[in-house]
Design an enzyme around this catalytic site. Sequence first.
Site, PDB file in Angstrom:
ATOM      1  N   CYS A 175     -24.920   4.791 -11.649  1.00  0.00           N
ATOM      2  CA  CYS A 175     -23.902   5.843 -11.505  1.00  0.00           C
ATOM      3  C   CYS A 175     -24.469   7.191 -11.971  1.00  0.00           C
ATOM      4  CB  CYS A 175     -22.677   5.471 -12.323  1.00  0.00           C
ATOM      5  SG  CYS A 175     -21.466   6.785 -12.383  1.00  0.00           S
ATOM      6  N   GLU A 220       0.827  -1.212   0.000  1.00  0.00           N
ATOM      7  CA  GLU A 220       0.000   0.000   0.000  1.00  0.00           C
ATOM      8  C   GLU A 220       0.857   1.256   0.000  1.00  0.00           C
ATOM      9  OE1 GLU A 220      -3.317   0.687  -0.246  1.00  0.00           O
ATOM     10  OE2 GLU A 220      -3.389  -1.388  -0.875  1.00  0.00           O
ATOM     11  N   CYS A 279     -17.430   2.915 -19.096  1.00  0.00           N
ATOM     12  CA  CYS A 279     -18.704   2.719 -18.397  1.00  0.00           C
ATOM     13  C   CYS A 279     -19.465   1.496 -18.920  1.00  0.00           C
ATOM     14  CB  CYS A 279     -19.568   3.967 -18.514  1.00  0.00           C
ATOM     15  SG  CYS A 279     -18.786   5.415 -17.785  1.00  0.00           S
ATOM     16  N   CYS A 293     -18.787  -1.365 -16.802  1.00  0.00           N
ATOM     17  CA  CYS A 293     -18.821  -1.130 -15.356  1.00  0.00           C
ATOM     18  C   CYS A 293     -20.055  -1.770 -14.715  1.00  0.00           C
ATOM     19  CB  CYS A 293     -18.827   0.371 -15.095  1.00  0.00           C
ATOM     20  SG  CYS A 293     -18.884   0.760 -13.348  1.00  0.00           S
TER      21      CYS A 293
HETATM   22  S1  SF4 Z   1     -18.430   4.287 -11.775  1.00  0.00           S
HETATM   23 FE1  SF4 Z   1     -19.685   5.466 -13.196  1.00  0.00          FE
HETATM   24  S2  SF4 Z   1     -18.197   6.722 -14.291  1.00  0.00           S
HETATM   25 FE2  SF4 Z   1     -17.065   5.084 -13.347  1.00  0.00          FE
HETATM   26  S3  SF4 Z   1     -16.927   3.531 -14.928  1.00  0.00           S
HETATM   27 FE3  SF4 Z   1     -18.695   3.063 -13.634  1.00  0.00          FE
HETATM   28  S4  SF4 Z   1     -20.394   3.985 -14.693  1.00  0.00           S
HETATM   29 FE4  SF4 Z   1     -18.561   4.913 -15.539  1.00  0.00          FE
END
Ligand code: SF4
Length: 384
Positions: A222, A52, A213, A216
């Site tokens: 989000c 870390e 995204c 993701c």
């Molecule tokens: S957290 Fe939000 S901004 Fe980040 S990759 Fe996921 S969807 Fe995209």
Amino acid sequence: MAGASGEALSAPVPAARRRAFVHRLLRWGHVHGRRDFPWQQRRTPYRVWVSEVMLQQTRAVVVVPYFQRFMRRFPGVIALARASEDEVLRLWTGLGYYGRARNLHRSARLLRERHGGRFPRRLEELLRLPGIGRSTAGAVLGLAYNLPATILDGNVRRVLCRYFLLRAPPGAALERRLWELAEALVPERDVVLYTQTLMDLGATVCTPTSPDCARCPLKELCLARRRGCQRELPLPRPRHAPPTRRTIFLVLRDQDGRLLLERCPPSGVWGGLWCFPKGPPEGGDAAAWCSARFHCKVVDTHPLPEQRHTFSHYRLHAELCLLRVVPHAVVAADSGSLWLRPELPPPVGLAAAVRRALPAILKRGTACAAPLSSGFARAKTRTT
Ligand code: SF4
């Protein structure tokens, strides 16, 4: 208080939103989480702590060889505590931010003295160790002890700022909110997987300039993605052009081809490392300055390529002057200076100015026609 058009900086996280965040993250982590870094094998508090600290301000791929060398030489707290600071800094050379290495070393000694070489399991005790902040302590407790502790490194900050649409500028209010959110989200179970996955998501998907995204697991929830402003967050710190400092380094080379180095003061950017002595102020006569300060005869001088170094708070432009010298007196009689053999592996940590200059110095060869002075105090110099 609300961040402009963003999430209120004090609103509680609805339970459903918290559960969804954790659930999606864990599911993604089972499949996509990174497991191959050496610090992810045989997780111990010591290995988590060292990794870390190394990973602060440094990318994981860069850290890997340093971590492996460090673990081979210092496999545990006691081995690290027994080492000299020079040896620790030597293994850290090239990673930068050398205060991290000095703190690691001091903390290892305190762990040996106060805790018998073991890591405490309480946050307050970890926070008393030099260089261990809230996030590093959270990593040790969460990743090594599987306790519900919180990490808030740069990757996690970015994910949370985007997920919760935190548009507040960098500062104490944003920091407080990020800690509140990070603490509210930590699950009771699966802390290791959760913590690791959150960091992995920030490092591999929710990256600073090109968040992916589509891949993701949090994309439906989000808030930044919904608004299409994910690339703008977190808001950057206002930038000021760092000042430029100038210096002249004197590269003293004796008739055996050795180079004179001095230990840098502990608080500077190369604190504890070894560097060339500084020369006169700009425009001064390097040879005259060198003779007067080091009581030596300067045989000849030769300019080396200029160097530019960038640090977080200033830039350094350095001129380097190579001086072949015949010392008439003791020039390295204390622990603050040494003669380095540039063709051998260094036994101490070298400042970047030295490492960068070595190829040009070696290229010039070691020949020196100057005769030895009768007053040359070889016996008292420290040679490496
Ligand atoms: S957290 Fe939000 S901004 Fe980040 S990759 Fe996921 S969807 Fe995209």
